[in-house]
Every structure is written in C-alpha cells, then in structure tokens.
Design a protein around this motif. Structure first.
Motif, PDB file in Angstrom:
ATOM      1  N   ALA A   1       0.830  -1.202   0.000  1.00  0.00           N
ATOM      2  CA  ALA A   1       0.000   0.000   0.000  1.00  0.00           C
ATOM      3  C   ALA A   1       0.864   1.250   0.000  1.00  0.00           C
ATOM      4  CB  ALA A   1      -0.931  -0.011   1.206  1.00  0.00           C
ATOM      5  N   THR A   2       1.947   1.229   0.769  1.00  0.00           N
ATOM      6  CA  THR A   2       2.864   2.369   0.811  1.00  0.00           C
ATOM      7  C   THR A   2       3.494   2.596  -0.556  1.00  0.00           C
ATOM      8  OG1 THR A   2       3.333   2.021   3.161  1.00  0.00           O
ATOM      9  CG2 THR A   2       4.957   3.284   1.899  1.00  0.00           C
ATOM     10  N   GLU A   3       3.924   1.527  -1.213  1.00  0.00           N
ATOM     11  CA  GLU A   3       4.517   1.645  -2.544  1.00  0.00           C
ATOM     12  C   GLU A   3       3.523   2.239  -3.540  1.00  0.00           C
ATOM     13  OE1 GLU A   3       7.678   1.094  -3.698  1.00  0.00           O
ATOM     14  OE2 GLU A   3       8.179   0.877  -1.588  1.00  0.00           O
ATOM     15  N   LYS A   4       2.270   1.777  -3.491  1.00  0.00           N
ATOM     16  CA  LYS A   4       1.244   2.302  -4.394  1.00  0.00           C
ATOM     17  C   LYS A   4       0.989   3.779  -4.119  1.00  0.00           C
ATOM     18  CE  LYS A   4      -1.092  -2.061  -5.267  1.00  0.00           C
ATOM     19  NZ  LYS A   4      -2.291  -2.864  -5.038  1.00  0.00           N
ATOM     20  N   LEU A   5       0.957   4.146  -2.838  1.00  0.00           N
ATOM     21  CA  LEU A   5       0.747   5.544  -2.469  1.00  0.00           C
ATOM     22  C   LEU A   5       1.891   6.415  -2.976  1.00  0.00           C
ATOM     23  CD1 LEU A   5      -0.797   7.758  -0.976  1.00  0.00           C
ATOM     24  CD2 LEU A   5       0.415   7.086   1.110  1.00  0.00           C
ATOM     25  N   LEU A   6       3.113   5.967  -2.805  1.00  0.00           N
ATOM     26  CA  LEU A   6       4.270   6.729  -3.281  1.00  0.00           C
ATOM     27  C   LEU A   6       4.235   6.908  -4.792  1.00  0.00           C
ATOM     28  CD1 LEU A   6       7.068   5.209  -1.015  1.00  0.00           C
ATOM     29  CD2 LEU A   6       6.080   7.503  -0.855  1.00  0.00           C
ATOM     30  N   GLU A   7       3.846   5.856  -5.512  1.00  0.00           N
ATOM     31  CA  GLU A   7       3.733   5.964  -6.969  1.00  0.00           C
ATOM     32  C   GLU A   7       2.631   6.942  -7.358  1.00  0.00           C
ATOM     33  OE1 GLU A   7       5.677   4.760  -9.487  1.00  0.00           O
ATOM     34  OE2 GLU A   7       6.983   4.219  -7.823  1.00  0.00           O
ATOM     35  N   ALA A   8       1.498   6.888  -6.659  1.00  0.00           N
ATOM     36  CA  ALA A   8       0.391   7.803  -6.962  1.00  0.00           C
ATOM     37  C   ALA A   8       0.790   9.244  -6.664  1.00  0.00           C
ATOM     38  CB  ALA A   8      -0.842   7.418  -6.147  1.00  0.00           C
TER      39      ALA A   8
END
Length: 93
Positions: A62-69
C-alpha cells in the motif's frame, strides 16, 4: 588429487550496526560470514528459490502504491514567501 574450485569475491555494503549485531550472533554459532553466505548460496542453488520470505507485506504494498500515486500529483516549487502568496492567490480557472 581433486582439482580446486575457482573462487570469487562477493562484496556488499551493509549498515555497520547490522554487521556488528549479526557477527555477534555468528560468533555464538561458531561460524563466520563466509560460511553463512556459502550456505545461503548452496540453499538457493539446491532449491531454486530464496529460503525466506522476500515478499512485501500488505502495508508495504500500500505504501509503494501511495508513493507511486504521489508522483502523479502536480507540484509547484516555492522558494520564498512572496512566491507562496502569489501561488495561493492564483485562480484555478
């Protein structure tokens, strides 16, 4: 007489505190870094996989997806109070 194997060096950069802590454990087990790494490589060779979980947790994913977004969110660099006030006063037509 058996032919000796060709050897190579594996060099990595690790956090000094981590190395000290792990070496303390290895000393208690009466093994050194070379034995540990050799056994790790032999296990990977024998099984064809890493012998411990290397997947991201759900939180990490979830953190990785948030950083990408967050990379997609437009940003404006503001270098002074005047620029900030000007930016805040702009109309969002």
């Amino acid at each position: 007489m058996e032919k000796s194997k060709d050897m190579t060096t594996v060099q990595v950069w690790l956090d000094e505190e981590l190395v000290d802590n792990v070496n303390s454990v290895l000393e208690k087990l009466s093994i050194n870094e070379t034995v540990l790494i050799t056994k790790l490589y032999e296990q990977i060779q024998a099984s064809g996989e890493i012998p411990f979980d290397m997947t991201l947790s759900e939180d990490d994913e979830a953190t990785e997806k948030l950083l990408e977004a967050m990379k997609l969110v437009p940003t404006t660099n503001v270098n002074s109070m005047e620029e900030l006030i000007e930016w805040l006063d702009e109309d969002d037509d």
